[in-house]
Design a protein around this motif. Structure first.
Motif, PDB file in Angstrom:
ATOM      1  N   GLY A 292       0.771  -1.227   0.000  1.00  0.00           N
ATOM      2  CA  GLY A 292       0.000   0.000   0.000  1.00  0.00           C
ATOM      3  C   GLY A 292       0.802   1.276   0.000  1.00  0.00           C
ATOM      4  N   ARG A 293       0.121   2.328   0.375  1.00  0.00           N
ATOM      5  CA  ARG A 293       0.670   3.677   0.376  1.00  0.00           C
ATOM      6  C   ARG A 293       0.365   4.346   1.717  1.00  0.00           C
ATOM      7  NH1 ARG A 293       2.213   1.947  -4.066  1.00  0.00           N
ATOM      8  NH2 ARG A 293       1.540   2.652  -6.099  1.00  0.00           N
ATOM      9  N   HIS A 294       1.221   5.256   2.106  1.00  0.00           N
ATOM     10  CA  HIS A 294       0.986   6.087   3.281  1.00  0.00           C
ATOM     11  C   HIS A 294       1.045   7.532   2.810  1.00  0.00           C
ATOM     12  CE1 HIS A 294       0.962   7.505   7.390  1.00  0.00           C
ATOM     13  NE2 HIS A 294       1.930   8.339   7.050  1.00  0.00           N
ATOM     14  N   VAL A 295       0.015   8.298   3.083  1.00  0.00           N
ATOM     15  CA  VAL A 295      -0.053   9.708   2.700  1.00  0.00           C
ATOM     16  C   VAL A 295      -0.042  10.527   3.979  1.00  0.00           C
ATOM     17  CG1 VAL A 295      -1.405  11.484   1.532  1.00  0.00           C
ATOM     18  CG2 VAL A 295      -1.393   9.140   0.630  1.00  0.00           C
ATOM     19  N   SER A 296       0.882  11.479   4.024  1.00  0.00           N
ATOM     20  CA  SER A 296       0.997  12.359   5.183  1.00  0.00           C
ATOM     21  C   SER A 296       0.891  13.796   4.693  1.00  0.00           C
ATOM     22  CB  SER A 296       2.356  12.132   5.859  1.00  0.00           C
ATOM     23  OG  SER A 296       2.516  13.002   6.944  1.00  0.00           O
ATOM     24  N   VAL A 297      -0.048  14.538   5.255  1.00  0.00           N
ATOM     25  CA  VAL A 297      -0.255  15.938   4.896  1.00  0.00           C
ATOM     26  C   VAL A 297       0.048  16.781   6.127  1.00  0.00           C
ATOM     27  CG1 VAL A 297      -1.927  17.668   4.129  1.00  0.00           C
ATOM     28  CG2 VAL A 297      -2.035  15.330   3.209  1.00  0.00           C
ATOM     29  N   GLU A 298       0.975  17.729   5.964  1.00  0.00           N
ATOM     30  CA  GLU A 298       1.286  18.676   7.026  1.00  0.00           C
ATOM     31  C   GLU A 298       0.742  20.032   6.592  1.00  0.00           C
ATOM     32  OE1 GLU A 298       5.490  18.648   7.629  1.00  0.00           O
ATOM     33  OE2 GLU A 298       5.533  16.514   8.078  1.00  0.00           O
ATOM     34  N   GLY A 299       0.143  20.756   7.488  1.00  0.00           N
ATOM     35  CA  GLY A 299      -0.377  22.066   7.134  1.00  0.00           C
ATOM     36  C   GLY A 299      -1.524  22.460   8.030  1.00  0.00           C
ATOM     37  N   ASP A 300      -2.388  23.336   7.515  1.00  0.00           N
ATOM     38  CA  ASP A 300      -3.526  23.822   8.291  1.00  0.00           C
ATOM     39  C   ASP A 300      -4.480  22.704   8.700  1.00  0.00           C
ATOM     40  OD1 ASP A 300      -2.502  26.356   8.016  1.00  0.00           O
ATOM     41  OD2 ASP A 300      -3.837  26.898   6.370  1.00  0.00           O
ATOM     42  N   ALA A 301      -4.617  21.696   7.848  1.00  0.00           N
ATOM     43  CA  ALA A 301      -5.481  20.540   8.141  1.00  0.00           C
ATOM     44  C   ALA A 301      -4.652  19.266   7.989  1.00  0.00           C
ATOM     45  CB  ALA A 301      -6.676  20.521   7.201  1.00  0.00           C
TER      46      ALA A 301
ATOM     47  N   LEU B 255      -3.263   3.448   2.905  1.00  0.00           N
ATOM     48  CA  LEU B 255      -4.010   2.721   1.884  1.00  0.00           C
ATOM     49  C   LEU B 255      -3.349   1.361   1.719  1.00  0.00           C
ATOM     50  CD1 LEU B 255      -4.117   5.659  -0.671  1.00  0.00           C
ATOM     51  CD2 LEU B 255      -5.967   4.936   0.817  1.00  0.00           C
ATOM     52  N   ARG B 256      -4.102   0.316   1.894  1.00  0.00           N
ATOM     53  CA  ARG B 256      -3.562  -1.041   1.784  1.00  0.00           C
ATOM     54  C   ARG B 256      -4.156  -1.725   0.554  1.00  0.00           C
ATOM     55  NH1 ARG B 256      -0.421  -0.487   5.679  1.00  0.00           N
ATOM     56  NH2 ARG B 256      -1.012  -0.201   7.821  1.00  0.00           N
ATOM     57  N   PHE B 257      -3.354  -2.561  -0.100  1.00  0.00           N
ATOM     58  CA  PHE B 257      -3.836  -3.322  -1.247  1.00  0.00           C
ATOM     59  C   PHE B 257      -4.467  -4.612  -0.717  1.00  0.00           C
ATOM     60  CE2 PHE B 257       0.051  -1.340  -3.386  1.00  0.00           C
ATOM     61  CZ  PHE B 257      -0.646  -0.205  -3.723  1.00  0.00           C
ATOM     62  N   PRO B 258      -5.755  -4.833  -0.954  1.00  0.00           N
ATOM     63  CA  PRO B 258      -6.439  -6.010  -0.399  1.00  0.00           C
ATOM     64  C   PRO B 258      -6.154  -7.276  -1.208  1.00  0.00           C
ATOM     65  CG  PRO B 258      -7.982  -4.730  -1.684  1.00  0.00           C
ATOM     66  CD  PRO B 258      -6.680  -3.973  -1.693  1.00  0.00           C
ATOM     67  N   VAL B 259      -4.876  -7.589  -1.346  1.00  0.00           N
ATOM     68  CA  VAL B 259      -4.440  -8.751  -2.122  1.00  0.00           C
ATOM     69  C   VAL B 259      -3.478  -9.548  -1.247  1.00  0.00           C
ATOM     70  CG1 VAL B 259      -3.181  -9.475  -4.186  1.00  0.00           C
ATOM     71  CG2 VAL B 259      -4.633  -7.444  -4.270  1.00  0.00           C
ATOM     72  N   PRO B 260      -3.672 -10.864  -1.142  1.00  0.00           N
ATOM     73  CA  PRO B 260      -2.721 -11.663  -0.372  1.00  0.00           C
ATOM     74  C   PRO B 260      -1.314 -11.535  -0.961  1.00  0.00           C
ATOM     75  CG  PRO B 260      -4.649 -12.962  -0.958  1.00  0.00           C
ATOM     76  CD  PRO B 260      -4.750 -11.677  -1.705  1.00  0.00           C
ATOM     77  N   LEU B 261      -0.291 -11.525  -0.110  1.00  0.00           N
ATOM     78  CA  LEU B 261       1.071 -11.338  -0.591  1.00  0.00           C
ATOM     79  C   LEU B 261       1.489 -12.376  -1.619  1.00  0.00           C
ATOM     80  CD1 LEU B 261       2.965 -10.188   2.625  1.00  0.00           C
ATOM     81  CD2 LEU B 261       2.187  -8.816   0.685  1.00  0.00           C
ATOM     82  N   ASP B 262       0.971 -13.598  -1.539  1.00  0.00           N
ATOM     83  CA  ASP B 262       1.348 -14.618  -2.519  1.00  0.00           C
ATOM     84  C   ASP B 262       0.757 -14.340  -3.911  1.00  0.00           C
ATOM     85  OD1 ASP B 262      -1.243 -15.218  -1.691  1.00  0.00           O
ATOM     86  OD2 ASP B 262      -0.943 -17.386  -1.800  1.00  0.00           O
ATOM     87  N   ARG B 263      -0.206 -13.406  -4.013  1.00  0.00           N
ATOM     88  CA  ARG B 263      -0.773 -13.010  -5.309  1.00  0.00           C
ATOM     89  C   ARG B 263      -0.320 -11.619  -5.750  1.00  0.00           C
ATOM     90  NH1 ARG B 263      -6.391 -12.643  -5.670  1.00  0.00           N
ATOM     91  NH2 ARG B 263      -6.036 -12.643  -7.890  1.00  0.00           N
ATOM     92  N   MET B 264       0.480 -10.953  -4.914  1.00  0.00           N
ATOM     93  CA  MET B 264       0.872  -9.572  -5.202  1.00  0.00           C
ATOM     94  C   MET B 264       1.633  -9.440  -6.519  1.00  0.00           C
ATOM     95  SD  MET B 264       0.586  -6.466  -4.305  1.00  0.00           S
ATOM     96  CE  MET B 264      -0.044  -6.533  -2.658  1.00  0.00           C
ATOM     97  N   ALA B 265       2.519 -10.368  -6.835  1.00  0.00           N
ATOM     98  CA  ALA B 265       3.298 -10.274  -8.076  1.00  0.00           C
ATOM     99  C   ALA B 265       2.391 -10.296  -9.305  1.00  0.00           C
ATOM    100  CB  ALA B 265       4.315 -11.410  -8.148  1.00  0.00           C
ATOM    101  N   ALA B 266       1.297 -11.029  -9.235  1.00  0.00           N
ATOM    102  CA  ALA B 266       0.370 -11.084 -10.363  1.00  0.00           C
ATOM    103  C   ALA B 266      -0.503  -9.838 -10.445  1.00  0.00           C
ATOM    104  CB  ALA B 266      -0.513 -12.327 -10.251  1.00  0.00           C
ATOM    105  N   MET B 267      -0.764  -9.182  -9.314  1.00  0.00           N
ATOM    106  CA  MET B 267      -1.673  -8.040  -9.270  1.00  0.00           C
ATOM    107  C   MET B 267      -0.967  -6.690  -9.369  1.00  0.00           C
ATOM    108  SD  MET B 267      -4.597  -9.470  -9.017  1.00  0.00           S
ATOM    109  CE  MET B 267      -5.671  -8.130  -8.590  1.00  0.00           C
ATOM    110  N   SER B 268       0.215  -6.580  -8.817  1.00  0.00           N
ATOM    111  CA  SER B 268       0.839  -5.270  -8.669  1.00  0.00           C
ATOM    112  C   SER B 268       1.219  -4.570  -9.976  1.00  0.00           C
ATOM    113  CB  SER B 268       2.051  -5.348  -7.739  1.00  0.00           C
ATOM    114  OG  SER B 268       3.040  -6.176  -8.288  1.00  0.00           O
ATOM    115  N   PRO B 269       1.482  -5.255 -11.096  1.00  0.00           N
ATOM    116  CA  PRO B 269       1.772  -4.479 -12.306  1.00  0.00           C
ATOM    117  C   PRO B 269       0.666  -3.495 -12.666  1.00  0.00           C
ATOM    118  CG  PRO B 269       2.459  -6.727 -12.629  1.00  0.00           C
ATOM    119  CD  PRO B 269       1.702  -6.677 -11.312  1.00  0.00           C
ATOM    120  N   SER B 270      -0.579  -3.827 -12.396  1.00  0.00           N
ATOM    121  CA  SER B 270      -1.655  -2.893 -12.734  1.00  0.00           C
ATOM    122  C   SER B 270      -1.655  -1.667 -11.824  1.00  0.00           C
ATOM    123  CB  SER B 270      -3.016  -3.591 -12.678  1.00  0.00           C
ATOM    124  OG  SER B 270      -3.294  -4.041 -11.382  1.00  0.00           O
TER     125      SER B 270
END
Length: 97
Positions: A33-42, A48-63
């Motif tokens: 997944g991804r981690h988004v950090s916003v610093e500022g007024d708000a 964000l996590r990818f809901p894919v088992p790690l053993d299937r990640m290689a097949a899914m992650s190119p997209s």
């Protein structure tokens, strides 16, 4: 990578691509997944996590990484001859319609 406004960083992007999590010193890495950090007024922290088992990640992650490049093909083909950057092309967004 930083986006500047009046010579000062306004937006920063940093990606950590890794093949192993056994690092010295240890890093705060997530399994997927991804981690988004916003610093500022708000300030905001979003994971964000990818809901894919790690053993299937290689097949899914190119997209996850290839979609923008694939969607850019017609714009690159229509561009004038020569080297182009993303600043020379229209914003590439997914057509979800």
């Amino acid at each position: 990578m930083s986006g500047l406004r009046k010579g000062r960083p306004l937006l920063r992007f940093r990606a950590n691509w890794y093949c192993a999590t056994d690092l010295d010193p240890a890093w705060d890495l997530r399994a997927t997944g991804r981690h988004v950090s916003v610093e500022g007024d708000a300030p905001l922290e979003v994971d964000l996590r990818f809901p894919v088992p790690l053993d299937r990640m290689a097949a899914m992650s190119p997209s996850y990484t290839a979609n923008r490049a694939v969607n850019a093909v017609p714009f690159v083909c229509a561009a004038p001859t020569g080297i182009r950057s993303t600043a020379d092309l229209p914003q590439i967004v997914a057509d979800l319609g």
